[in-house]
Design an enzyme around this catalytic site. Structure first.
Site, PDB file in Angstrom:
ATOM      1  CE1 TYR A 186      -3.887   2.683   0.762  1.00  0.00           C
ATOM      2  CE2 TYR A 186      -2.949   2.931   2.699  1.00  0.00           C
ATOM      3  CZ  TYR A 186      -3.839   3.017   1.674  1.00  0.00           C
ATOM      4  OH  TYR A 186      -4.686   4.208   1.823  1.00  0.00           O
ATOM      5  CB  THR A 205       1.485   4.699   4.525  1.00  0.00           C
ATOM      6  OG1 THR A 205       0.805   3.050   4.513  1.00  0.00           O
ATOM      7  CG2 THR A 205       0.505   5.753   3.513  1.00  0.00           C
ATOM      8  CE  LYS A 206       1.174  -1.360   5.140  1.00  0.00           C
ATOM      9  NZ  LYS A 206      -0.239  -0.692   5.020  1.00  0.00           N
ATOM     10  CG  ASN A 207       8.426  -0.401   5.353  1.00  0.00           C
ATOM     11  OD1 ASN A 207       7.130   0.325   5.940  1.00  0.00           O
ATOM     12  ND2 ASN A 207       9.152  -0.848   6.350  1.00  0.00           N
ATOM     13  CG  LEU A 208       8.652  -2.575  -2.237  1.00  0.00           C
ATOM     14  CD1 LEU A 208       9.393  -4.297  -2.064  1.00  0.00           C
ATOM     15  CD2 LEU A 208       7.512  -2.949  -2.903  1.00  0.00           C
TER      16      LEU A 208
END
Length: 410
Positions: free
Chosen positions: A206, A208-211
């Site tokens: 998603y 906002t995620k780290n990837l």
């Protein structure tokens, strides 16, 4: 276990002014809670895909799956349109359905329990540990019944759950362990990367995620399990579009099961390829930001800081502060308003599952049924954490938090 200070009871806040204080330092421009960091390499890869003959599931997705599996040492990987799709598909592959029970945590996003409802099973909630806020493995055994089929530990905020005792229980009772790894890329538990084992693990990409692939996810696990999940993830078809429409393909296919429409597109896969290649650099920056926060807030009696146990590598998807109400004249909601007045974006992770009307009413939960999750929720907020933050941004967050604490200390 990392030592933490005793948790103060929730105390009513003293009356405060009706509007946030405006006389404090305010940064120029609003700082989003978790803005993505997209570079020219990702843009070029996506444009190349758009100009190609293939924009849905095809060669870019296949490359992304292979590189992701290698990156986390997974036996196999399946790219999907969300982490939710990965968890739902995994439960379906195992045949979990009506009459079955699945144990998980109340401190998670609704998707974790929604997928249990989707297959017709019952989610059974177990409270969380007071320091890591991951599922309390010591409480799981008491929740297991003859109907239990699976345990879904959530690697909350990027801190891995305590997997060894969970694995012991699962083995003894022949239960599926499905890891909700939405926050856990890249994290390790006792030297093992999350996603590297035979357990199915579902990751989120998603925004906002780290990837990020904007929307998207990955399911890792045993090769045979992932192969069955691949069929279910695209209508239950024996052949996908890439094997039917490319040169040398054949039009015929068979429906082997009533599957879903959960595939990832090559547009998303193109974005994911470069995000994955930059992940190590992104994580270095995340850890730098976390180190700055930890150093700045250490020793502040009004704030309870997140922990990282010695035997894990935290993915630091979230930086979750918990306020100590005994030290402040305002509560969490007002604290968030004060930060917003200083142009600092925040969020709350999460509203516990048992407080949402659907689950509260269906299963007759009371707020205090899961006291650690409930009490922590009342005083938690997530600060900005992204590799996109520069040193000035980090300094602005620290100054804003410190200023609110100074003004509203008891």
């Amino acid at each position: 276990m990392s030592a933490v200070a005793p948790i103060a009871p929730i105390a009513p806040a003293a009356p405060a002014a009706a509007t946030p204080h405006t006389g404090s330092p305010r940064r120029n421009g609003y700082l989003p809670f978790a803005a993505p960091l997209i570079g020219e390499e990702e843009i070029a890869e996506v444009v190349e895909t758009l100009r190609s003959d293939w924009i849905t599931t095809g060669p870019k997705v296949a490359s992304f799956e292979a590189e992701f599996a290698a990156a986390v040492s997974a036996p196999a990987a399946l790219a999907l349109n969300s982490c939710t799709a990965g968890m739902h598909t995994a439960l379906a592959v195992r045949g979990i359905g009506p009459g079955d029970e699945v144990i998980t945590t109340p401190l998670t996003f609704a998707a974790t329990v929604n997928v249990v409802e989707h297959v017709g099973a019952r989610p059974v909630l177990v409270d969380v540990e007071p320091d890591t806020l991951t599922i309390d493995a010591t409480q799981i055994a008491a929740a297991i019944t003859s109907r239990t089929r699976a345990i879904v530990p959530v690697h909350y905020a990027g801190h891995p759950a305590d997997m060894d005792p969970i694995e012991v229980l699962a083995s003894a009772h022949r239960l599926l362990v499905l890891e909700d790894a939405a926050h856990a890329l890249p994290a390790t538990y006792r030297g093992r990367q999350i996603g590297s084992g035979s357990n199915p693990a579902a990751f989120s990409f998603y925004a906002t995620k780290n990837l990020t692939t904007a929307e998207g996810g990955m399911l890792t696990g045993d090769a045979d399990f992932v192969a069955r999940a691949r069929i279910l993830s695209l209508h239950g078809m024996s052949r996908n579009a890439a094997t039917r429409y490319q040169a040398g393909g054949h039009w015929a296919y068979e429906i082997l099961a009533p599957g879903f429409k959960y595939n990832m597109t090559d547009i998303q896969g193109a974005l994911g390829l470069w995000q994955l290649r930059k992940l190590a650099r992104f994580q270095r920056r995340r850890r730098e930001v976390v180190a700055a926060y930890q150093a700045a807030f250490a020793g502040e009696e009004a704030l309870e800081l997140p922990v990282e146990r010695p035997w894990v590598e935290h993915a630091w998807h979230l930086y979750v502060l918990r306020l100590r109400p005994a030290a402040l004249r305002i509560g969490r909601d007002r604290f968030i308003e004060e930060l917003a007045a200083r142009n600092i974006g925040t969020s709350v992770h999460f509203i516990p599952i048992h407080l949402h009307p659907y689950y509260r009413d269906k299963y007759h939960y009371r707020a205090e049924d899961f006291p650690v999750a409930y009490e922590s929720f009342q005083r938690m907020l997530s600060l900005p954490l992204s590799p996109r933050l520069n040193d000035q941004d980090v300094g602005d967050v620290i100054e804003a938090v410190s200023d609110v604490v100074r003004q509203y200390r008891r």
